[in-house]
Write an enzyme that holds these catalytic residues in place. Structure first.
Site, short mmCIF file in Angstrom:
data_model
loop_
_atom_site.label_atom_id
_atom_site.label_comp_id
_atom_site.label_asym_id
_atom_site.label_seq_id
_atom_site.Cartn_x
_atom_site.Cartn_y
_atom_site.Cartn_z
N LEU A 43 15.82 0.24 14.04
CA LEU A 43 15.52 -1.15 14.38
C LEU A 43 14.55 -1.77 13.40
O LEU A 43 14.48 -2.99 13.29
CB LEU A 43 14.93 -1.23 15.79
N GLY A 44 13.78 -0.98 12.73
CA GLY A 44 12.82 -1.52 11.78
C GLY A 44 11.85 -0.44 11.34
O GLY A 44 11.89 0.69 11.83
N GLY A 60 7.59 0.01 9.67
CA GLY A 60 6.35 -0.58 9.24
C GLY A 60 5.98 -0.10 7.85
O GLY A 60 6.76 0.56 7.18
N GLY A 61 4.77 -0.42 7.43
CA GLY A 61 4.36 -0.08 6.09
C GLY A 61 4.15 1.41 5.88
O GLY A 61 4.12 1.87 4.75
N GLY A 108 5.76 4.03 8.02
CA GLY A 108 6.82 4.91 8.51
C GLY A 108 7.85 4.17 9.31
O GLY A 108 7.88 2.94 9.34
N ASP A 150 -5.91 1.34 20.92
CA ASP A 150 -5.00 0.26 20.54
C ASP A 150 -4.15 -0.16 21.74
O ASP A 150 -2.94 -0.31 21.63
CB ASP A 150 -4.11 0.70 19.39
#
Length: 522
Positions: free
Chosen positions: A2-3, A5-6, A8, A118
């Site tokens: 689906l996508g 990040g910077g 992984g 987080d």
């Protein structure tokens, strides 16, 4: 997928027993960074300490593989952020149930000696049987546990790691954290569930961090029945906040219900299941051996008109709001080196998964065209945002932080894109030009400064445009990815908070930003 990040990507996979799992993989160029591997090992250890009742249970992991990976149970359900963005704010009874679920989840996480660090809307999944808190990528053991385990810390002094709008004051100031920090974040989440945004969402990261530390939030939208509890969670003094166990006592019992959440959650769950069933019913199974390191990005190419698409609303660097799977037009073929139907210790890749963006990059890259004797590209000016942004395919323009300044030696423009519902910047593009009477000298000055900045980033190979580029990482994790590109005496910086294919989108934006500036020579 689906996508990604910077740092992984996460794939939706199937284990040998047929169960769906989410497998997080570290990108190849970070697999060679021992500091990043150490951080990933800590994430694996942290995830294994927590049961699957309120989190996604770990099934297997190999932080020492060529491509480090972590497999956890795949959890169906939209994120809280996606739910609120899609269907609006929640009623008091639903938030009461949410608060009890989050308090129970934090109690379990803290019992394992961890601090999540987080807790934000996109790390909270609404499932059929309650709440799941996911993504322990930056979770840390408590001070006592750290001393016992010899953990000296992997973050740098003064760095702020987390999501500013949902940080605690002590986290915003980079102070030592206790489990009470997560309770503050929980309070901000409950306000967001009632209002649609964090009580501290400012017009910039610095403004947000300042408000987290100093301002008293407006809780008028919080019903009286929960306002006192939220106020205690948002106490600036960590010692004044209730523990998760005390929160459960304050909340009291939650009435059982056949449907845990509003009807919109059931619709999103049904759509997710349908997408997965549609994918699995197609002839798309490919069984692979343990993964090799992921390749560097391919050279830039022009996307097809419908190729660059926005991911489902609410998706972030941690998890998608709901699994929106690509529809394959033809079955993928098995790698030639892998015998048909071969099963490995790891997993059978069948589809795609989520996002991950934590950690920092290493290395740098600049291509010295000037030193090679080539004529440098020369720019005399940069356009104002109103003109420059016409070239860039991003939505959510906001002029609050735009600026344009110029003098005899330099000229700058910065343009901002903003999501008012989420209360945060979603993109930033900045142009910086060195100018004067000697184009070559200006290019060399720009190159020297660029090389210094690039030392804190990760090089980009074969970008296809510009004289040099690197992926930035400033430690705040505000952007899913941030790309800097130099061309002659011009530097373009792009920062994106983008839910899918962030690096590809950043390259597209950077290329468009370069085209927006007329070159005078070179």
């Amino acid at each position: 997928m689906l996508g990604q990040g910077g740092m992984g990507r996460v794939l939706l996979c199937a284990g040998p027993d047929g169960r769906l799992v989410a497998v997080k993989q570290v990108l190849a160029h970070f697999a060679d960074d021992e500091g990043f591997r150490a951080r990933f090992r800590r994430e694996v250890a942290a995830s294994r300490k927590v049961s699957g009742a309120y989190t996604a249970a770990v099934m297997d992991a190999d932080p020492d593989a060529p491509t480090p990976w972590l497999a956890s149970v795949f959890v169906s359900g939209p994120s809280l952020g996606a739910m609120v963005k899609t269907d609006g704010v929640l009623e008091e009874a639903v938030v009461h149930r949410l608060a009890a679920g989050l308090a129970s989840a934090l109690a379990e996480i803290h019992r394992a000696g961890l601090i999540h660090r987080d807790l934000k809307p996109d790390n909270v999944l609404l499932t059929e049987d309650g709440v799941r808190v996911i993504d322990l990528g930056i979770a840390r053991v408590t001070e006592a546990e750290a001393e016992a385990e010899g953990d000296t810390g992997l973050t740098r002094t003064g760095w702020v790691i987390g999501s500013p709008s949902f940080m605690s004051p002590e986290q915003a100031e980079s102070k030592s954290l206790t489990p009470a920090s997560d309770v503050f974040s929980l309070g901000s989440l409950l306000v967001m569930a009632f209002t649609g945004s964090s009580p501290f969402a400012g017009t910039s990261t610095l403004r947000t961090l300042y408000d987290v530390v100093h301002s008293t939030p407006d809780l008028s939208a919080v019903p009286v029945g929960l306002r006192g509890i939220v106020e205690r969670c948002l106490a600036k003094d960590p010692a004044a906040r209730p523990t998760p166990a005390q929160l459960l006592e304050l909340l009291g019992p939650v009435a059982p219900a056949g449907l845990q959440w509003p009807p919109a959650v059931d619709r999103m769950l049904a759509a997710q299941r349908a997408d997965i069933d549609r994918l699995l019913s197609a002839d798309t199974e490919t069984v692979v051996a343990p993964p090799e390191p992921l390749p560097e990005p391919e050279p830039e190419r022009e996307p097809e008109s419908d190729e660059v698409v926005e991911r489902a609303a609410g998706a972030t660097e941690s998890t998608p709001p709901s699994v929106v799977l690509p529809r394959p037009t033809s079955p993928p073929t098995e790698p030639a080196s892998i015998p048909p139907r071969r099963r490995s210790r790891t997993v059978a890749l069948v589809a795609a998964g989520m996002l991950v963006a934590t950690g920092v990059g290493v290395g740098a890259y600049t291509l010295d065209r000037v030193a090679e004797g080539a004529d440098p590209a020369a720019y005399a000016d940069v356009p104002a945002c109103q003109k420059a942004t016409q070239y860039i395919s991003l939505t959510g323009r906001d002029a609050k932080e735009d600026f344009h300044s110029a003098n005899k030696t330099e000229v700058h423009t910065m343009c901002t894109w903003y999501d008012s519902l989420a209360g945060r910047r979603t993109a930033l593009v900045r142009w910086d030009v060195k100018r004067g009477s000697d184009d070559g000298a200006n290019a060399r000055l720009q190159q020297a400064g660029f090389a210094t900045d690039a030392a804190r980033g990760k090089r980009v190979n074969n970008l296809g445009f510009g004289d040099g580029a690197y992926w930035e990482s400033d430690g705040t994790t505000e952007w899913t990815c941030a790309l800097s590109v130099r061309h002659g005496n011009l530097v373009v910086r792009v920062g994106l908070y983008h839910p899918g294919a962030c690096e590809q989108k950043a390259k597209e934006v950077a290329k468009a930003a370069l085209k927006a500036v007329p070159v005078t020579s070179g």
